[in-house]
Design an enzyme around this catalytic site. Structure first.
Site, PDB file in Angstrom:
ATOM      1  N   CYS A 103     -42.673  27.498   3.952  1.00 13.32           N
ATOM      2  CA  CYS A 103     -42.582  26.499   4.269  1.00 13.32           C
ATOM      3  C   CYS A 103     -40.862  26.260   4.880  1.00 13.32           C
ATOM      4  O   CYS A 103     -40.736  25.414   5.850  1.00 13.32           O
ATOM      5  CB  CYS A 103     -42.096  24.950   2.992  1.00 13.32           C
ATOM      6  SG  CYS A 103     -41.096  25.622   2.060  1.00 13.32           S
TER       7      CYS A 103
ATOM      8  N   GLU B 196     -41.015  19.214  -2.769  1.00 14.95           N
ATOM      9  CA  GLU B 196     -40.025  19.814  -2.100  1.00 14.95           C
ATOM     10  C   GLU B 196     -42.228  20.301  -1.422  1.00 14.95           C
ATOM     11  O   GLU B 196     -42.686  21.289  -1.334  1.00 14.95           O
ATOM     12  CB  GLU B 196     -40.012  21.449  -2.047  1.00 14.95           C
ATOM     13  CG  GLU B 196     -38.673  21.339  -3.707  1.00 14.95           C
ATOM     14  CD  GLU B 196     -37.470  20.582  -2.003  1.00 14.95           C
ATOM     15  OE1 GLU B 196     -37.661  20.833  -0.825  1.00 14.95           O
ATOM     16  OE2 GLU B 196     -36.290  19.815  -2.930  1.00 14.95           O
TER      17      GLU B 196
ATOM     18  N   ASN C 167     -48.753  29.438  -1.598  1.00 15.67           N
ATOM     19  CA  ASN C 167     -47.940  30.973  -0.896  1.00 15.67           C
ATOM     20  C   ASN C 167     -47.012  31.343  -1.684  1.00 15.67           C
ATOM     21  O   ASN C 167     -46.642  32.923  -0.988  1.00 15.67           O
ATOM     22  CB  ASN C 167     -47.432  30.281  -0.194  1.00 15.67           C
ATOM     23  CG  ASN C 167     -46.567  29.277   0.245  1.00 15.67           C
ATOM     24  OD1 ASN C 167     -46.186  28.425  -1.289  1.00 15.67           O
ATOM     25  ND2 ASN C 167     -45.934  29.190   0.623  1.00 15.67           N
TER      26      ASN C 167
END
Length: 526
Positions: free
Chosen positions: A325, A291, A194
């Site tokens: 995210c 993460e 992304n």
């Protein structure tokens, strides 16, 4: 690379020319990209790219293709499907290069990062178009990500010049006690699609600047723009073996990158499930940085500017097609303003232009791949089955030629969502917003914290007391007031709480360098 456009008798041809910094040895076919009539693909010569191991561009027998999610007939390139053989060669090369790189002066490491930043900035328009073509995000975001990546390289080039240990006072006048920060060794960098160049940069730059060597495996959905980052470092003169680049499916090579005895650290960004798997497989002496996912809330208070709140929700939930995210997936609204907020949100969402990200007018591009499209569609059906009200959107777009070969879907807005519903609990990673209504600030905090994630959260209010209390009450690693849940500074720490992170070491900022170093305490008596 410079793109020249010729248009004759409705044929649209892209001719590609190399510029000085790029070498032809790492590409096996002529630099020709799709020829189209209108929006229809006529013929393609697919470029074949290579892995980068020990300073050399290396081919493999098996390959895979990266395609444009706005038009799956448009093949961006063909990339190596690395095996354990290539991964082990890359790790061996990184191990061999580590001693000399660890001893290299900070100024020489910084010079490599700064030169690579120059290369990226000089080619930001072309690289931004490649990023958009490969990942799908709108062109302004693609170009912006290239520029941000260059800024990240420069930031760590500067920070690394003053990143050092401490001196401690003690009671012995004839003794000095200090700490030294030393590199770990070989670091594996595994990144998502992304933000396919900026996330790698915020891991690779501090790793290199602190004297580590790197094995870099990008997502198989976006290998080209990751390749460009390595290419820039290569052209900037990075010594052989210091960075190594392998492409392929995680199911084939992921374990090798994680479990090899020479790998001292693994830094990963992706789903919580994948992060848990990596964390379990890494050895006791392998440091991990994860993460992971998010289910990020935006709280809208009674005193909020409703138009501003709706715009924040649109920006946070639908930019990047919801594939961030830190994206806004839940909007928790005070009941007294819920109706007005819902109207404003729908009105602003209707105004969004959906299409190919290369078109300047597009505000929402396609989803990144077929899996994403399937996942988002399934969650929209789940929301309906659970009893939530789909008040806008949610349809896959296929009715025109612009949409028929891409992964396009209308942003979806659900109302009447209960906190226990799956669409309010699970990460969807797409353009879906769930509106939950509450009666009080206390209830809003309870709902906001009532998920397993804790990455990002925001509140919209004009009351400073409420805003200040929110920063204390919310369980999230990134907390914002009157701003979107998305976005973070390159010079500020970034990371989550709960299942959004391993909560060991933060990324970004000066704190982002700590993960890549180990501390040695030194006592010297005179």
């Amino acid at each position: 690379m410079i793109w020249n456009k010729l248009q004759t008798h409705n044929y649209y041809i892209l001719l590609v020319y190399k510029i000085q910094y790029r070498q032809s040895s790492n590409i096996e076919t002529a630099d020709i990209v799709p020829i189209r009539k209108g929006g229809t693909l006529l013929e393609t010569t697919v470029k074949q790219y290579k892995n980068y191991i020990n300073g050399e561009w290396v081919s493999t027998k098996e390959t895979f293709q990266s395609v444009n999610p706005a038009d799956v007939n448009d093949v961006v390139g063909e990339f190596p499907s690395a095996t354990s053989v290539e991964v082990n060669e890359a790790i061996d090369a990184a191990s061999a290069a580590f001693p000399d790189w660890a001893k290299e002066s900070p100024s020489k490491r910084a010079a490599v990062l700064n030169k690579a930043a120059d290369i990226l900035e000089q080619n930001a328009d072309q690289l931004g178009e490649e990023l958009t073509r490969e990942e799908g995000k709108i062109i302004s975001a693609g170009k912006g990500e290239i520029k941000r990546t260059a800024q990240t390289l420069r930031y760590y080039a500067v920070e690394g010049m003053s990143f050092t240990g401490e001196t401690f006072p003690n009671d012995d006048p004839n003794m000095e006690v200090t700490t030294q920060k030393e590199p770990l060794g070989v670091v594996s960098v595994i990144t998502p699609w992304n933000f396919p160049i900026s996330i790698p940069a915020r891991k690779i730059a501090p790793a290199l600047m602190t004297g580590n060597t790197v094995i870099f495996k990008p997502s198989s959905d976006t290998p080209l723009i990751a390749y460009r980052l390595v290419e820039a470092l290569h052209e900037a003169g990075i010594p052989k073996g210091v960075i190594n680049f392998v492409t392929g499916r995680s199911s084939n090579i992921g374990d090798d990158i994680i479990t090899h005895p020479a790998v001292r650290a693994v830094t990963f960004t992706g789903s919580t499930a994948a992060g848990e798997d990596i964390h379990q497989k890494a050895s006791l002496t392998t440091r991990t940085q994860m993460e992971l996912g998010g289910k990020n809330p935006l709280i809208v208070m009674e005193d909020a500017d409703i138009d501003h709140a709706a715009q924040l929700a649109v920006n946070g939930g639908f930019s990047l097609t919801g594939q961030a995210c830190t994206g806004t997936s839940r909007v928790i609204v005070m009941k007294s303003v819920a109706e007005a907020f819902q109207r404003a949100l729908i009105e602003k969402t209707k105004a969004l232009t959906i299409g190919n990200g290369l078109n300047e007018s597009t505000k929402v591009g396609p989803l990144a791949n077929q899996r994403q499209l399937k996942n988002v569609r399934e969650y929209i059906e789940i929301g309906k089955q659970e009893g939530a009200a789909l008040v806008y959107g949610g349809d896959q777009l296929t009715e025109t030629k612009e949409y028929e070969n891409g992964y396009f879907i209308q942003p979806a807005i659900f109302a009447d969502v209960h906190p226990s519903m799956r669409i309010a609990q699970e990460e969807i990673f797409g353009p879906v917003i769930a509106i939950l209504t509450v009666d009080s600030y206390e209830e809003a905090i309870q709902v906001a914290n009532g998920v397993e994630y804790g990455l990002s959260a925001a509140i919209v209010t004009n009351d400073i007391k409420t805003a200040n209390q929110f920063t204390k009450d919310i369980e999230a690693g990134t907390v914002k007031v009157n701003r979107t849940t998305t976005g973070n500074l390159i010079n500020a720490p970034f990371g989550g709480l709960k299942k959004s992170s391993t909560s060991t070491f933060r990324e970004s900022g000066r704190a982002g360098m700590e993960f890549f170093t180990q501390i040695k305490t030194v006592y010297v008596g005179y």
